[in-house]
Enzyme design. Structure first.
Site, short mmCIF file in Angstrom:
data_model
loop_
_atom_site.label_atom_id
_atom_site.label_comp_id
_atom_site.label_asym_id
_atom_site.label_seq_id
_atom_site.Cartn_x
_atom_site.Cartn_y
_atom_site.Cartn_z
N THR A 1 49.28 44.09 33.54
CA THR A 1 48.28 43.20 34.04
C THR A 1 48.04 41.88 33.71
O THR A 1 48.02 40.72 34.38
CB THR A 1 46.80 43.87 34.01
OG1 THR A 1 46.76 45.00 34.91
CG2 THR A 1 45.65 42.95 34.49
N SER B 1 52.63 49.45 33.64
CA SER B 1 52.92 50.29 32.53
C SER B 1 52.85 51.76 32.80
O SER B 1 53.30 52.85 32.23
CB SER B 1 52.29 49.99 31.35
OG SER B 1 50.85 50.51 31.30
N THR C 1 48.08 47.96 29.90
CA THR C 1 46.96 48.64 29.23
C THR C 1 46.99 50.12 29.21
O THR C 1 46.86 51.08 28.48
CB THR C 1 45.50 48.36 29.68
OG1 THR C 1 45.22 48.71 30.84
CG2 THR C 1 45.22 46.92 29.15
N ASP C 2 47.76 50.61 30.48
CA ASP C 2 47.61 51.90 30.88
C ASP C 2 48.24 52.92 30.02
O ASP C 2 47.99 54.13 29.64
CB ASP C 2 48.19 52.36 32.53
CG ASP C 2 47.26 51.81 33.48
OD1 ASP C 2 45.96 51.67 32.95
OD2 ASP C 2 47.48 51.55 34.54
C1 SIN Z 1 49.46 48.18 33.37
O1 SIN Z 1 49.28 49.33 32.74
O2 SIN Z 1 50.58 48.03 33.68
C2 SIN Z 1 48.65 47.83 34.70
C3 SIN Z 1 47.17 48.01 34.04
C4 SIN Z 1 46.90 47.09 32.93
O3 SIN Z 1 47.56 46.58 32.34
O4 SIN Z 1 45.80 46.86 32.82
#
Ligand code: SIN
Length: 316
Positions: free
Chosen positions: A21, A68, A101-102
């Site tokens: 993100t 991710s 984040t995932d």
């Molecule tokens: C991801 O994990 O690539 C998408 C979600 C995020 O980064 O918050």
């Protein structure tokens, strides 16, 4: 911060982009909600943060540009190799990685377990895309570089810097689905915080017994799956996974996210004993949170799987 042999030189930091993100942009069609993760390149993200040039001389490399949730072993192998390549160079002080984040906690723990240097590796991410008016990515990237240039960051292992806090790879987990303050280190708490350009450390990270593990080649990762104990868990999935001849690579390990302190339904337990007799390694975590004590101390199911992957890869 200054370079020891040249007091006027800034430290040199490499920033590796992998997507997420933090590199996301709003969908082109304004009638559609949401955004697409992993669009902008890492150079573009850094251009929006002029304060960085005061702190460090920055090098960049785009290792991947993905959401991710789609992280895979080929990217992991490449990422670990690029981190090692950059940090082997004496003039490089530390490495920052922008990530989604995932699965950030899995990548952070993987990199921790293969890390062979005490130079800092700092992962960061964002909950809001780069095109949001209130994007959190620029501040998190700036904070990550602030940590990476600190002499105190040496020897901390791999850390994650998010929302002003510094988390150890072993402890950090994504704990909220929407809030900007999305990460927690559970009962252990963060290692410290970013305070302006300073790093305030409250504690040191735990040691990682057995580390460093070799980085598996991209086609040498074993298959390890995670299963959950739940009402009516009768072990049928275990029997299918172990007996299936179609899997490539074949199943080598299972991590069970057990109930409570790592308990499993008696029928699942019987299936797991059978799986072990077929040569499958079984490790038990808890679906509630990290267990205390023993080799699993502080590890949730996804991190226990990372360690089992590396242990099994090193055996083959
Ligand atoms: C991801 O994990 O690539 C998408 C979600 C995020 O980064 O918050």
């Amino acid at each position: 911060m200054t370079h020891p042999s040249n007091p006027t030189a800034r430290p040199q930091i490499v920033v590796l982009g992998t997507g997420g993100t933090i590199a996301g942009t709003a969908t082109a069609d304004p009638s559609l909600p949401g955004y697409t993760a992993g669009v902008l390149r890492v150079d573009a993200l850094l251009q929006g943060i002029p304060a960085l040039s005061r702190l460090a001389q920055i090098h960049t490399e785009q290792v991947a540009n993905i959401d991710s949730k789609d992280m895979d072993f080929a990217v992991w192998t490449r990422l670990a190799e690029r981190v090692a390549h950059w940090l082997d160079q004496p003039h490089i002080t530390g490495c920052v990685i922008s990530h989604g984040t995932d699965t950030l906690e899995e990548t952070a723990y993987f990199l921790r377990l293969v890390q062979r240097t005490d130079k800092p590796v700092v992962l960061t991410a964002a909950m809001r895309p780069a095109t949001a008016l209130d994007a959190d990515g620029p501040q998190n990237l700036l904070d990550a570089v602030r940590v990476a240039v600190q002499p105190q960051a040496r020897g901390l292992g791999v850390v994650c810097v998010l929302h002003g806090r510094v988390h150890a790879a072993r402890d950090v987990t994504k704990a909220r689905t929407h809030q900007v303050d999305a990460f927690s280190s559970g009962e252990r708490g963060p290692l410290g915080e970013v305070d302006g350009d300073a790093l305030r450390l409250w504690r040191q990270p735990a040691a990682e017994p057995g580390a460093p593990w070799p980085i598996p080649a991209r086609d040498a990762w074993p298959r390890v799956d995670i299963l959950l104990n739940h009402v009516g868990a009768d072990g049928a999935v275990v029997r299918c996974l172990v007996a299936s001849p179609a899997q490539h690579p074949p199943l080598r390990g299972l991590v069970i996210a057990g109930t409570g302190g790592g308990t499993v339904h008696q029928q699942l337990e019987a299936a797991l004993q059978w799986a072990q007799q077929q040569g499958v390694r079984v490790e038990v975590a808890s679906r509630v949170g990290p267990l205390r004590g023993g080799a699993e101390d502080g590890l949730n199911a996804v991190k226990l799987r990372v360690r089992l992957l590396l242990e099994l890869a090193a055996l083959q």
